[in-house]
Design a protein around this motif. Structure first.
Motif, PDB file in Angstrom:
ATOM      1  N   VAL A 199       0.835  -1.203   0.000  1.00 24.04           N
ATOM      2  CA  VAL A 199       0.000   0.000   0.000  1.00 24.04           C
ATOM      3  C   VAL A 199       0.869   1.252   0.000  1.00 24.04           C
ATOM      4  N   ASP A 220       2.441   1.825  -3.349  1.00 21.11           N
ATOM      5  CA  ASP A 220       1.484   2.400  -4.296  1.00 21.11           C
ATOM      6  C   ASP A 220       1.373   3.909  -4.104  1.00 21.11           C
ATOM      7  N   LEU A 221       1.278   4.341  -2.838  1.00 24.68           N
ATOM      8  CA  LEU A 221       1.150   5.770  -2.568  1.00 24.68           C
ATOM      9  C   LEU A 221       2.382   6.538  -3.047  1.00 24.68           C
ATOM     10  N   TYR A 240       2.332   6.862  -6.859  1.00 19.53           N
ATOM     11  CA  TYR A 240       1.401   7.886  -7.330  1.00 19.53           C
ATOM     12  C   TYR A 240       1.953   9.285  -7.105  1.00 19.53           C
ATOM     13  N   LYS A 300      -8.175   5.466  -7.573  1.00 20.11           N
ATOM     14  CA  LYS A 300      -7.198   4.459  -7.169  1.00 20.11           C
ATOM     15  C   LYS A 300      -6.399   4.916  -5.956  1.00 20.11           C
ATOM     16  N   VAL A 301      -5.995   6.184  -5.945  1.00 17.37           N
ATOM     17  CA  VAL A 301      -5.248   6.701  -4.802  1.00 17.37           C
ATOM     18  C   VAL A 301      -6.124   6.697  -3.551  1.00 17.37           C
ATOM     19  N   GLU A 336      -8.649   4.747  -2.910  1.00 14.33           N
ATOM     20  CA  GLU A 336      -8.818   3.371  -2.465  1.00 14.33           C
ATOM     21  C   GLU A 336      -7.578   2.873  -1.720  1.00 14.33           C
ATOM     22  N   THR A 337      -6.407   3.352  -2.133  1.00 15.55           N
ATOM     23  CA  THR A 337      -5.181   2.980  -1.437  1.00 15.55           C
ATOM     24  C   THR A 337      -5.175   3.550  -0.027  1.00 15.55           C
ATOM     25  N   TYR A 338      -5.592   4.818   0.120  1.00 13.02           N
ATOM     26  CA  TYR A 338      -5.703   5.400   1.458  1.00 13.02           C
ATOM     27  C   TYR A 338      -6.744   4.649   2.300  1.00 13.02           C
ATOM     28  N   SER A 350      -7.476   1.495   2.055  1.00 10.86           N
ATOM     29  CA  SER A 350      -6.842   0.236   2.459  1.00 10.86           C
ATOM     30  C   SER A 350      -5.892   0.464   3.627  1.00 10.86           C
ATOM     31  N   LEU A 351      -5.149   1.554   3.567  1.00 10.90           N
ATOM     32  CA  LEU A 351      -4.241   1.886   4.654  1.00 10.90           C
ATOM     33  C   LEU A 351      -5.019   2.168   5.937  1.00 10.90           C
TER      34      LEU A 351
END
Length: 205
Positions: free
Chosen positions: A63, A66-67, A70, A84-85, A87-89, A91-92
């Motif tokens: 995760v 990914d951040l 980006y 997408k960004v 969704e990554t936050y 997930s974190l």
């Protein structure tokens, strides 16, 4: 234009040994809600990552990678990049809440996800916004911010009903109703007991 703030930059220094599943943490196990298939029974549905995939530090590192990618512009810009960004936050945030037992840190992650989603309305994604609001509401529950949790749940419900067009029988809508009933009951009990508490304090003064 997508911009990223970083309320959780300290996570880049988190050691994977700090990540612990609830079953391994005796204090958390004694106080945490019952779980079913790796998920809290009272946890709202619609999360962006499954807890069953969260083993060790691998998910956290992926995760965070990914951040960073980006932020450095490593991904080609596309209409879906903000989603997408975000969704990554999200997930974190789930890692912070369910593995590190840090609802405040999780709330900050979901707030950042919501900010990103609302910043560029040309890529408006009602489903992801609704899920993010749902996650935020659950964090507020854990922080005992029940009025705020109710507000977030109600907003998420409106989006799911009016924009995602889910009917009342959909599992996600049923879960949302359960969450709203829960926070409303807690608020009712607090309001009912508050006058009694004030009388007790006054009598003891």
């Amino acid at each position: 234009m997508l911009t990223l703030s970083n309320p959780i930059i300290h996570l880049t220094k988190t050691d994977s040994t700090d990540l612990m599943m609830p079953s391994q943490d005796s204090n958390a196990r004694n106080s945490a809600p019952q779980r079913r298939n790796g998920v809290d029974k009272d946890q709202p549905e619609g999360k962006s990552i499954s807890l069953t995939t969260m083993s060790g530090g691998g998910v956290l590192q992926a995760v965070l990678q990914d951040l960073e990618t980006y932020k450095k512009g490593g991904h080609e810009h596309s209409a879906q990049q903000p989603t997408k960004v975000a969704e990554t936050y999200n997930s974190l945030g789930l890692i912070k809440l369910h593995m590190q037992k840090d609802p405040q840190g999780a709330k900050e992650c979901h707030e950042e996800a919501l900010r990103i989603l609302q910043e560029d309305m040309t890529v408006y994604n009602p489903k992801t916004i609704a899920v993010t609001l749902n996650d935020l509401g659950f964090c507020c529950e854990r922080l005992e911010q029940r009025q705020e949790a109710q507000r977030l749940y109600e907003r998420s419900k409106r989006i799911l009903r009016d924009e995602v067009l889910l009917d009342a029988s959909h599992p996600r809508m049923i879960a949302m109703e359960r969450a709203l009933d829960r926070v409303k009951l807690w608020t009712y009990e607090e309001n009912r007991l508050e006058p009694q508490h004030k009388r007790t304090v006054a009598e003891g003064a």
